[in-house]
Design a protein around this motif. Sequence first.
Motif, PDB file in Angstrom:
ATOM      1  N   SER A  43       8.315   2.138  46.759  1.00  0.00           N
ATOM      2  CA  SER A  43       7.963   2.175  45.308  1.00  0.00           C
ATOM      3  C   SER A  43       6.448   2.482  45.437  1.00  0.00           C
ATOM      4  O   SER A  43       5.671   3.231  44.811  1.00  0.00           O
ATOM      5  CB  SER A  43       8.187   1.205  44.696  1.00  0.00           C
ATOM      6  N   ASP A  49       9.292   5.291  41.171  1.00  0.00           N
ATOM      7  CA  ASP A  49      10.821   5.439  41.488  1.00  0.00           C
ATOM      8  C   ASP A  49      11.275   6.769  41.869  1.00  0.00           C
ATOM      9  O   ASP A  49      10.736   7.810  41.132  1.00  0.00           O
ATOM     10  CB  ASP A  49      11.596   4.635  40.423  1.00  0.00           C
ATOM     11  N   ARG A  50      12.284   6.927  42.527  1.00  0.00           N
ATOM     12  CA  ARG A  50      13.040   8.373  42.541  1.00  0.00           C
ATOM     13  C   ARG A  50      13.738   8.664  41.156  1.00  0.00           C
ATOM     14  O   ARG A  50      14.536   7.912  40.869  1.00  0.00           O
ATOM     15  CB  ARG A  50      13.831   8.591  43.708  1.00  0.00           C
ATOM     16  N   THR A  88      10.085  11.895  43.179  1.00  0.00           N
ATOM     17  CA  THR A  88       9.340  11.134  42.418  1.00  0.00           C
ATOM     18  C   THR A  88       8.488  12.003  41.590  1.00  0.00           C
ATOM     19  O   THR A  88       8.139  13.192  42.011  1.00  0.00           O
ATOM     20  CB  THR A  88       8.359  10.088  43.035  1.00  0.00           C
TER      21      THR A  88
END
Length: 352
Positions: A43, A49-50, A88
């Motif tokens: 992260s 986050d993805r 992301t």
Amino acid sequence: MSTFTGGSARNPHTGTIYRHTVSIVDTDHDDADTRALAEAIESILLGGDRTLSPNDLAERTGIDADYSRRLWRSMGFPITDDDAITLTDNDLAAMKRVKHALDLGVVSPATMTALARQTGQVFSQLAESEGNELFRVALSAVNDDPDGKDALVRLLADDLVPLIESMHSYVWRRQLAAYVARTVARYERSGTADVDVTVGFADISGYTSLSRHATESDLAGLLELFESVATDAVGAHDGRVVKLIGDAVLFTTAEPTAGVAIAAELLALWPADRPPVRAGLATGTVLRRVGDVFGPTVNIASRLTSLSRPNEVRVDEKTAAALVDRHRLVEQDPQDVRGYDGLRSWTLMSGP
């Protein structure tokens, strides 16, 4: 439930501040802690986050999905599912910059792909080396102090990762400036950048035999010492380290005299209680690609190194001709080597 509060990191391009928090269920199983730590580190590195798929990225940037996929693969990142949530906001920002450059005509799609491939190759090696150290430190911290994970993640987010990132940028700018200076100097001397360079190889004599018996720790220490001495010698005489290949270094210089100075200094600085070093130099044109050099001049320098005895420097005919008034050279009998019959060479002698 326990939580990793990983501090914050600023995106250098957008100014966005990301705060990293990863929660896990307490367990005695080390794998859970390790996975959570890896998620916290990811992260930090990815800037959040993805939340996006490759298709989302293509739609929001206007870049053709096939071309976008080709770019990612050029950088070494496999895209196997265009609908998988793998990207992301940082990836989106990067791809928007690519689209902007393409729209302006600053780069062509082919050039952009080539840049992506070159950058991916270079940073893959850096990430492998740096990541190995970071992961070793992280695992050690997890095993030694289960309660120290929060501090470790904050250290990574606030200090270590920004330090490494800034170092990459700083060194890249300095290296690019040095390249520009070298290229301008070549133009001033000859009116073209395609001029002769001196290529040097140096390696640890007998390393293959040594590696069969030495411990992994001893070999690592020997290679670290070699890299340190070699890079110091090359840098001291305005050369360029092309690459370090285990127990060998490949370097280039603009002039034969600088190449000889590098080889001589490397041998002089190498500790007498370690397996000896040898070197070979050749002068001529080279093909440059992705920061590497190729061609007969490189091959000859490599062959001359293999012909050199321990603590010896051998040079080819063109290098010898440039050194004859400044150094004492002894011509050796021509020898057949792979790819070259009757290769002529001269040994550089120390002293007047």
